[in-house]
Design a protein around this motif. Structure first.
Motif, PDB file in Angstrom:
ATOM      1  N   VAL A  24      15.130 -12.882  -9.927  1.00 42.64           N
ATOM      2  CA  VAL A  24      14.540 -12.334  -8.703  1.00 42.64           C
ATOM      3  C   VAL A  24      15.526 -12.452  -7.549  1.00 42.64           C
ATOM      4  CG1 VAL A  24      12.700 -12.655  -6.993  1.00 42.64           C
ATOM      5  CG2 VAL A  24      12.152 -12.708  -9.436  1.00 42.64           C
ATOM      6  N   LYS A  25      16.208 -13.601  -7.471  1.00 44.87           N
ATOM      7  CA  LYS A  25      17.183 -13.803  -6.401  1.00 44.87           C
ATOM      8  C   LYS A  25      18.318 -12.799  -6.479  1.00 44.87           C
ATOM      9  CE  LYS A  25      19.894 -17.513  -4.240  1.00 44.87           C
ATOM     10  NZ  LYS A  25      20.334 -18.930  -4.345  1.00 44.87           N
ATOM     11  N   SER A  26      18.649 -12.357  -7.684  1.00 51.60           N
ATOM     12  CA  SER A  26      19.728 -11.375  -7.853  1.00 51.60           C
ATOM     13  C   SER A  26      19.295  -9.961  -7.462  1.00 51.60           C
ATOM     14  CB  SER A  26      20.214 -11.377  -9.300  1.00 51.60           C
ATOM     15  OG  SER A  26      19.266 -10.747 -10.152  1.00 51.60           O
ATOM     16  N   GLY A  27      18.001  -9.783  -7.159  1.00 57.78           N
ATOM     17  CA  GLY A  27      17.504  -8.474  -6.752  1.00 57.78           C
ATOM     18  C   GLY A  27      16.724  -7.739  -7.810  1.00 57.78           C
ATOM     19  N   ALA A  28      16.525  -8.344  -8.978  1.00 66.74           N
ATOM     20  CA  ALA A  28      15.802  -7.676 -10.064  1.00 66.74           C
ATOM     21  C   ALA A  28      14.294  -7.755  -9.837  1.00 66.74           C
ATOM     22  CB  ALA A  28      16.153  -8.316 -11.400  1.00 66.74           C
ATOM     23  N   ALA A  29      13.587  -6.723 -10.302  1.00 60.30           N
ATOM     24  CA  ALA A  29      12.127  -6.770 -10.412  1.00 60.30           C
ATOM     25  C   ALA A  29      11.816  -7.332 -11.794  1.00 60.30           C
ATOM     26  CB  ALA A  29      11.530  -5.380 -10.248  1.00 60.30           C
ATOM     27  N   VAL A  30      11.035  -8.406 -11.844  1.00 60.86           N
ATOM     28  CA  VAL A  30      10.803  -9.124 -13.095  1.00 60.86           C
ATOM     29  C   VAL A  30       9.314  -9.128 -13.441  1.00 60.86           C
ATOM     30  CG1 VAL A  30      11.053 -11.323 -14.313  1.00 60.86           C
ATOM     31  CG2 VAL A  30      12.800 -10.598 -12.664  1.00 60.86           C
ATOM     32  N   LYS A  31       9.013  -8.754 -14.669  1.00 57.89           N
ATOM     33  CA  LYS A  31       7.669  -8.906 -15.219  1.00 57.89           C
ATOM     34  C   LYS A  31       7.760  -9.813 -16.434  1.00 57.89           C
ATOM     35  CE  LYS A  31       5.765  -4.491 -13.595  1.00 57.89           C
ATOM     36  NZ  LYS A  31       5.107  -3.217 -13.986  1.00 57.89           N
ATOM     37  N   VAL A  32       6.862 -10.783 -16.519  1.00 58.73           N
ATOM     38  CA  VAL A  32       6.876 -11.759 -17.599  1.00 58.73           C
ATOM     39  C   VAL A  32       5.784 -11.422 -18.616  1.00 58.73           C
ATOM     40  CG1 VAL A  32       6.569 -14.194 -18.209  1.00 58.73           C
ATOM     41  CG2 VAL A  32       7.800 -13.563 -16.106  1.00 58.73           C
ATOM     42  N   VAL A  33       6.171 -11.397 -19.881  1.00 58.20           N
ATOM     43  CA  VAL A  33       5.232 -11.229 -20.986  1.00 58.20           C
ATOM     44  C   VAL A  33       5.355 -12.473 -21.862  1.00 58.20           C
ATOM     45  CG1 VAL A  33       4.527  -9.825 -22.960  1.00 58.20           C
ATOM     46  CG2 VAL A  33       5.464  -8.717 -20.912  1.00 58.20           C
ATOM     47  N   MET A  34       4.224 -13.184 -22.069  1.00 58.53           N
ATOM     48  CA  MET A  34       4.239 -14.430 -22.832  1.00 58.53           C
ATOM     49  C   MET A  34       3.469 -14.260 -24.137  1.00 58.53           C
ATOM     50  SD  MET A  34       3.316 -17.085 -19.709  1.00 58.53           S
ATOM     51  CE  MET A  34       3.811 -18.566 -20.576  1.00 58.53           C
ATOM     52  N   THR A  35       3.894 -14.984 -25.156  1.00 57.13           N
ATOM     53  CA  THR A  35       3.054 -15.102 -26.343  1.00 57.13           C
ATOM     54  C   THR A  35       1.951 -16.113 -26.024  1.00 57.13           C
ATOM     55  OG1 THR A  35       4.320 -16.928 -27.306  1.00 57.13           O
ATOM     56  CG2 THR A  35       5.058 -14.674 -27.827  1.00 57.13           C
ATOM     57  N   PRO A  36       0.824 -16.045 -26.712  1.00 63.21           N
ATOM     58  CA  PRO A  36      -0.243 -17.018 -26.435  1.00 63.21           C
ATOM     59  C   PRO A  36       0.227 -18.461 -26.550  1.00 63.21           C
ATOM     60  CG  PRO A  36      -1.107 -15.199 -27.733  1.00 63.21           C
ATOM     61  CD  PRO A  36       0.387 -15.000 -27.660  1.00 63.21           C
ATOM     62  N   GLU A 218      26.447  -3.731   0.448  1.00 60.59           N
ATOM     63  CA  GLU A 218      26.104  -2.508  -0.290  1.00 60.59           C
ATOM     64  C   GLU A 218      27.147  -2.207  -1.360  1.00 60.59           C
ATOM     65  OE1 GLU A 218      23.679   0.855  -1.165  1.00 60.59           O
ATOM     66  OE2 GLU A 218      23.305  -0.946   0.016  1.00 60.59           O
ATOM     67  N   LEU A 219      28.404  -2.393  -1.041  1.00 63.82           N
ATOM     68  CA  LEU A 219      29.464  -2.176  -2.021  1.00 63.82           C
ATOM     69  C   LEU A 219      29.354  -3.174  -3.171  1.00 63.82           C
ATOM     70  CD1 LEU A 219      32.479  -1.567   0.395  1.00 63.82           C
ATOM     71  CD2 LEU A 219      31.181   0.164  -0.857  1.00 63.82           C
ATOM     72  N   LEU A 220      29.053  -4.429  -2.832  1.00 60.65           N
ATOM     73  CA  LEU A 220      28.878  -5.457  -3.872  1.00 60.65           C
ATOM     74  C   LEU A 220      27.722  -5.098  -4.795  1.00 60.65           C
ATOM     75  CD1 LEU A 220      29.698  -8.403  -4.831  1.00 60.65           C
ATOM     76  CD2 LEU A 220      27.746  -9.161  -3.452  1.00 60.65           C
ATOM     77  N   ARG A 221      26.586  -4.686  -4.222  1.00 59.25           N
ATOM     78  CA  ARG A 221      25.406  -4.340  -5.022  1.00 59.25           C
ATOM     79  C   ARG A 221      25.687  -3.188  -5.970  1.00 59.25           C
ATOM     80  NH1 ARG A 221      22.416  -5.922  -0.340  1.00 59.25           N
ATOM     81  NH2 ARG A 221      22.682  -3.872   0.597  1.00 59.25           N
ATOM     82  N   ASN A 222      26.663  -2.373  -5.637  1.00 58.18           N
ATOM     83  CA  ASN A 222      26.974  -1.221  -6.472  1.00 58.18           C
ATOM     84  C   ASN A 222      28.193  -1.449  -7.353  1.00 58.18           C
ATOM     85  OD1 ASN A 222      25.196   1.367  -5.833  1.00 58.18           O
ATOM     86  ND2 ASN A 222      25.330   0.111  -3.995  1.00 58.18           N
TER      87      ASN A 222
END
Length: 394
Positions: A24-36, A218-222
């Motif tokens: 998340v800190k790196s800028g990613a959108a994160v969704k977590v899927v867990m096994t039971p 912006e240049l770094l992000r790209n």
């Protein structure tokens, strides 16, 4: 960047909290899927708080009947990372079994899949586990090898899940390879210069450095490797940017000249003093006289100096802050300083300027193509400049 993090039942699941935070800190959108089984080791509440998204475990919500669509989830993801990956889940993935949401998402995934196994030494070394890992790699899945160390059983050997920092760095490297400026080096100047009068006084200006720092980010992000030569400012650069701090125009000239030969893209955004005192007093000047004058001499025009150097296909971009005859003066600078394009600011535009968080620009290139943009945040302005860079490079 959209990342699904799959978490299996393993004592190493506690590391997933750190991994989510790093992604998340790196800028990613994160969704977590867990096994039971994973929910016995770390709570969905912890991971949903860190990821800022609901954590998914079951195919459907038992109370509402709402379906967690595994196909849509798989299509949403740019990367699927399963960490920790248990021996049980590796076996299911290798053999096409999908008795839970995570394995169903895996079988639907069209994106790159990374697996970071975590298990005891004997389980990892077992022929069936090694065969399953080999089969997954033959499918194009990417193995993040487990590390060596003390295991939960008390044994010492291979089987520890790779550390979250290692996984995040690996993903960052892979993602950056696909960014438009991957492999490019960028050099940006920002902020003011201070020209000493005596040990306590200087000639300076109101530049905050915000625009240059936004461009560097912006240049770094790209994907670019960014060096930022910064005059005295109070802001902090994005992690990953190499910052070279200077004070005077002479120091900025020295550093820009030193880094320029290696740069594919150079952007001169700094507000460099045009003049400096001819001599600098060794002691604080006393206010004895009613009038006081300081002889000034011209500083070297850094941008013009760089524009005279051989640069092949490398880009050189300047800024012009004008208060009158804006476009006419900007066009003169393009020709005089041998620029690929210039970014024109005008102090006549309310809300734009040195210290604020907004700017209003016009971009003019060497063919005199002109685009004028509305008042925007400096981050949005930096993106507009990036688009022009990519256009010129293409």
């Amino acid at each position: 960047m959209n990342i699904i993090l799959g978490i299996c039942g393993s004592i190493a699941s506690y590391k997933a909290a750190t991994l989510v935070r790093l992604l998340v800190k790196s800028g990613a959108a994160v969704k977590v899927v867990m096994t039971p089984d994973a929910t016995h080791f770390i709570t969905p509440l912890t991971l949903s708080t860190l990821s800022k998204n609901p954590v998914l475990v079951e195919y459907a919500n038992a109370q509402t009947g709402e379906w967690n669509n595994h196909v849509e989830l798989a299509l949403w993801a740019d990367y699927l990372v399963i960490a920790p990956a248990s021996a049980n889940t590796l076996a299911k993935m290798a053999n096409g079994l999908c008795d839970n949401l995570l394995t169903a998402v895996y079988l639907s995934a069209k994106c790159p899949v990374y697996v970071a196994p975590a298990m005891d030494l004997d389980m990892w070394k077992h022929a069936s586990t090694q065969a399953n890992v080999g089969r997954l790699q033959s499918y194009g899945n990417i193995l993040i090898r487990p590390g060596y160390g003390e295991l939960a059983s008390g044994l010492t050997g291979e089987g520890r899940m790779a550390e979250p920092e290692e996984i995040a760095a690996l993903l960052d490297g892979e993602i950056r390879k696909k960014l438009p400026l991957s492999g490019k080096k960028a050099l940006v100047s920002a902020g003011p210069t201070y020209e000493a009068i005596d040990p306590v006084r200087f000639i300076g200006n109101h530049s905050s450095g915000k625009m240059g720092y936004a461009i560097a980010a912006e240049l770094l992000r790209n994907g670019a490797e960014v060096t930022l030569v910064s005059g005295p400012v109070s802001i902090t650069a994005e992690p990953g940017i190499k910052v070279v701090r200077v004070t005077s125009a002479a120091e900025m000239l020295e550093q820009m000249s030193a880094h320029f030969p290696a740069a594919d893209i150079t952007i001169m955004n700094a507000a460099v003093a045009d003049y400096r005192p001819a001599t600098v007093a060794g002691h604080k000047i006393k206010k004895n006289d009613e009038e006081f004058s300081i002889p000034l001499v011209k500083t070297t025009d850094i941008l013009a100096n760089l524009g005279q150097l051989e640069r092949g296909n490398r880009l050189l971009i300047g800024f012009a802050l004008e208060t009158e005859h804006e476009e006419e003066n900007a066009i003169k600078k393009i020709r005089k300083k041998n620029l690929d394009f210039i970014v024109l600011n005008s102090l006549q535009d309310e809300g734009a300027g040195f210290k604020g968080d907004q700017n209003k620009i016009t971009i003019i290139d060497r063919e005199l193509n002109k685009v004028t943009y509305g008042l925007k945040s400096k981050q949005e302005v930096a993106h507009d400049i990036l688009i022009k860079i990519l256009e010129v490079m293409a």
